[in-house]
Enzyme design. Sequence first.
Site: not given
Length: 476
Positions: A60, A194, A214, A323, A455
């Site tokens: 990130k 991803v 891919e 994981d 808004h």
Amino acid sequence: MATGNTFDVVVIGAGPGGYTAAIRAGQLGLKVACMDAWRNEQGGPAPGGTCTNIGCIPSKALLHTSEHYENARRHFADHGIRIESVAIDVEKMLARKRAVVRQNNEGILYLFRKNHVTFFNGQARFEGRDAGAYRIGVSGTDTVVSASQVVVATGSVARPLPGVAFDEQRVLSNDGALAIPQVPRRLGVIGAGVVGLELGSVWRRLGAEVTMLEVLPAFLPAADEQIAREALKQFTRQGLKIQLGVNIEGVDVSGDAIKVRYQDAGKAGGSLECDKLIVSIGRLPNTEGLNGQAIGLKLDERGFVEVDAGCRTNAPGVWAIGDVVRGPMLAHKAEEEAVAVAETIAGQHGHVDLDTIPWVIYTAPEIAWVGKTEQQLKASGQAYRAGTFPFMANGRARAMGDTAGLAKVLADGETDRVLGVHIVGPLASELISEAVLAMSFQASSEDIARIVHAHPTLSEATREAALAVDGRALNF
Ligand code: FAD
């Protein structure tokens, strides 16, 4: 009662699963040890696992830098901001990324101290079990600790292509792909999932010519098909070359040159020459060095630690999370399991709802979803209604100059309960939380539609998609 090197709970691994389990167990008054093998370049402890060191956080950081760079080069002019020349200092970008990682490592060590977690920086290994307590050794020391409750959170490692080892110089896993010292001219990426999409996007924005190969015939098959189609359109427009249905036949690496040989969807032979190759074809559960055999720890046929719905393994008092067990390989899934297990050990009720785990891809536009896709609902024969709303019709997105994408709400055809929410567009990663909250509270699409949204905000797109389920979007 725990004494000396005896603990109530030992957590093996300090990724998002392990460190969260250790912190929560510490908060609950348990005597906790956490062991993690990761070290930084200076040889110091680097808790945080894949996520902090070579995953979520550094990716990130680079996505953010590269997005700034691309905006400065291509989009600031639309806002009337003229910049005479823009250059990328890759060394500085990587130094910043390392600093961000270090801040997170330090943050975890601070949290361990705050919650009285004893941290061991080494590889943990089951040595056996005596009188209900497991003995666990720490590599490089003669420390052996014991505990009746053990949480295995040893994570995952990148899956290599058969016969092509990662050298992290030319053939890169996520580790090397986050540390390329200069922008490569031609970057090949095997696997358009991803990780491939995020890292491919980083280097494309910085100037590399990126080609992704891919094997699957469909783009992002886990995502809603409409969302995946829109994302593919946007990525292709940006210059990412994505070839689907490609079978890799081999990779030849000689000197600085890499050649990927493949058969394309039409069964024709082809090849891709590139200067760096990222292999992002999934991840494997990591149990190496754990010596689970010493306690008879059962793995499934794919190498994951076998667990029940509550993360209990076959060994009494041994739990496994993140994981290294079934389910999505996502940091927040690991964290949820961590909290549930720590609370269960402390005698509370822990629970994780795998059906409301959000998925996010931090490309531009971002992609995020929770719940069922439209194709899943069709396949299951479930009656549903769908509402969509394009960001092009959202005032905030227009003001930002970021109008690609749409929000989509899927609701039960009879009860109107929200079954899935799918977003491709600006800050989809943040917008999806509202949908997770709605689904966790079993809200209907009408509930979302009747809630006041400020808004102008991007979140109004989600509300409008919920209104559209009933055919009454106001602004489209
Ligand atoms: P890990 O983070 O893998 O941590 C396991 C730790 O255990 C490691 O530190 C390891 O060294 C240690 N260990 C292993 N064996 C032993 C042992 N025997 N003794 C001591 N220590 C041991 N997920 C998201 O949700 N959002 C994202 O944006 C995201 N981005 C990603 C980007 C990339 C490039 C990659 C590769 C992954 C990304 N992920 C993301 C996935 C996320 O990183 C993982 O789901 C998450 O790290 C899993 O956490 P974990 O605690 O199970 O394992």
